[in-house]
Scaffold this active site. Structure first.
Site, PDB file in Angstrom:
ATOM      1  N   ARG A  38      85.085  36.392 -47.542  1.00  0.00           N
ATOM      2  CA  ARG A  38      85.577  35.197 -47.618  1.00  0.00           C
ATOM      3  C   ARG A  38      86.331  35.294 -48.839  1.00  0.00           C
ATOM      4  O   ARG A  38      87.432  34.336 -48.978  1.00  0.00           O
ATOM      5  CB  ARG A  38      84.302  34.071 -47.929  1.00  0.00           C
ATOM      6  CG  ARG A  38      84.762  32.596 -47.966  1.00  0.00           C
ATOM      7  CD  ARG A  38      83.690  31.463 -48.099  1.00  0.00           C
ATOM      8  NE  ARG A  38      84.096  30.275 -47.903  1.00  0.00           N
ATOM      9  CZ  ARG A  38      84.022  29.263 -48.686  1.00  0.00           C
ATOM     10  NH1 ARG A  38      83.804  29.307 -49.882  1.00  0.00           N
ATOM     11  NH2 ARG A  38      84.400  28.227 -48.665  1.00  0.00           N
ATOM     12  N   ILE A  64      89.756  25.765 -47.174  1.00  0.00           N
ATOM     13  CA  ILE A  64      88.945  26.599 -46.201  1.00  0.00           C
ATOM     14  C   ILE A  64      87.723  25.916 -46.114  1.00  0.00           C
ATOM     15  O   ILE A  64      87.138  25.156 -47.407  1.00  0.00           O
ATOM     16  CB  ILE A  64      88.846  27.832 -47.040  1.00  0.00           C
ATOM     17  CG1 ILE A  64      87.876  28.881 -46.517  1.00  0.00           C
ATOM     18  CG2 ILE A  64      88.265  27.771 -48.466  1.00  0.00           C
ATOM     19  CD1 ILE A  64      87.671  30.271 -47.001  1.00  0.00           C
ATOM     20  N   SER A  65      86.689  25.885 -45.146  1.00  0.00           N
ATOM     21  CA  SER A  65      85.808  24.904 -44.786  1.00  0.00           C
ATOM     22  C   SER A  65      84.630  25.636 -45.549  1.00  0.00           C
ATOM     23  O   SER A  65      84.421  26.703 -45.888  1.00  0.00           O
ATOM     24  CB  SER A  65      85.476  25.062 -43.253  1.00  0.00           C
ATOM     25  OG  SER A  65      86.775  24.496 -42.631  1.00  0.00           O
ATOM     26  N   GLN A  66      83.675  24.653 -45.607  1.00  0.00           N
ATOM     27  CA  GLN A  66      82.418  24.905 -46.292  1.00  0.00           C
ATOM     28  C   GLN A  66      81.478  26.141 -45.232  1.00  0.00           C
ATOM     29  O   GLN A  66      81.442  25.674 -44.078  1.00  0.00           O
ATOM     30  CB  GLN A  66      81.332  23.774 -46.346  1.00  0.00           C
ATOM     31  CG  GLN A  66      79.880  23.725 -46.872  1.00  0.00           C
ATOM     32  CD  GLN A  66      79.218  22.763 -46.589  1.00  0.00           C
ATOM     33  OE1 GLN A  66      79.488  21.858 -45.792  1.00  0.00           O
ATOM     34  NE2 GLN A  66      77.973  22.956 -47.107  1.00  0.00           N
ATOM     35  N   PRO A  67      81.059  27.069 -45.813  1.00  0.00           N
ATOM     36  CA  PRO A  67      80.356  28.113 -44.766  1.00  0.00           C
ATOM     37  C   PRO A  67      79.429  27.658 -44.050  1.00  0.00           C
ATOM     38  O   PRO A  67      79.255  27.848 -42.868  1.00  0.00           O
ATOM     39  CB  PRO A  67      79.699  29.299 -45.819  1.00  0.00           C
ATOM     40  CG  PRO A  67      80.774  29.049 -47.202  1.00  0.00           C
ATOM     41  CD  PRO A  67      81.164  27.509 -47.352  1.00  0.00           C
TER      42      PRO A  67
END
Ligand code: SAM
Length: 218
Positions: A38, A64-67
């Site tokens: 990431r 960038i999206s939350q894992p």
């Protein structure tokens, strides 16, 4: 300790504490999170926060999206490994890489050209060769390569865009956040005998999907 070792440890910690501890079980999904760096997808000023479980800015008002949320969506996609997947909202390319670790081919569409080009460069440098890129309005899908066995949208829509359902294969699964009075609801849509069968999975928060079958640009 080399820096690459510490990134690996941070990924393991993220997987243990944020994914497994919160119920993600699919080994293919967990292995993809252990592997995909990431930190290569975040902006340099957020490098130290790469493996924290929240979205981070990537410019142009996008994130960038939350894992955890991506892991949840990927598990809900029920990927087996051989699928052709359409992704709407490439963003940083991080979710694209995770999908490319499991599925056969990823067709990814992003409306903001510089974001798409940045993601393409990172993904090519990382060696992915099963990803196809398109700049444009993803609410129209990518009809040339349809049908898709899976479709994932990582921006919030006013409703399920008709072209995306049309481009979903029979028996396929479409995951999409849809705006409601209480934030966004993550919907899982299946195509069964040509009909739309919908389930609400959980609440979530995404940036808006902007386009012909999305929201109007402000
Ligand atoms: N999942 C991505 C990641 O891991 O980096 C982040 C996606 S970000 C939350 C949502 C993305 O959807 C943004 O990059 C935004 O520009 C894009 N987007 C919004 N409307 C779109 C549309 N109609 N077609 C394609 N992309 C769109």
């Amino acid at each position: 300790m080399r820096r690459s070792d510490s990134w690996k440890e941070l990924r393991k910690e993220l997987v243990d504490r944020q994914l497994i501890a919160r119920g993600i079980k699919d080994k293919k999904v967990l292995d993809a999170f252990l592997k995909v760096p990431r930190h290569e997808f975040v902006l340099p000023e957020y490098l130290d926060e790469s493996y924290n479980d929240y979205p981070l800015p990537i410019g142009f008002g996008q994130t960038i999206s939350q894992p955890y949320m991506i892991a949840y969506m990927m598990e809900a996609l029920e990927l087996q490994g051989g699928e052709k997947v359409l992704e709407i909202g490439t963003g940083s390319g991080y979710t694209t890489a995770l999908l490319a670790e499991i599925a056969k081919e990823i067709y990814t569409v992003e409306r903001i050209g510089p974001l798409l080009e940045r993601a393409r460069k990172i993904l090519e440098e990382l060696g992915y060769n099963n990803i196809y890129f398109k700049e444009g309005d993803g609410t129209l899908g990518w009809p040339e390569y349809a049908p898709y066995e899976r479709i994932i949208v990582t921006a919030s829509a006013p409703s399920v865009p008709t072209p995306l359902f049309e481009q979903l294969d029979e028996g396929g699964i479409l995951l999409i956040p849809v705006a409601s009075g209480f934030g966004d609801v993550l919907k899982r849509v299946k195509k069964i005998k040509g009909k739309m069968v919908e389930e609400n999975l959980t609440y979530c928060a995404f940036v808006p999907l902007i386009g012909k079958y999305g929201f109007k640009e402000k």
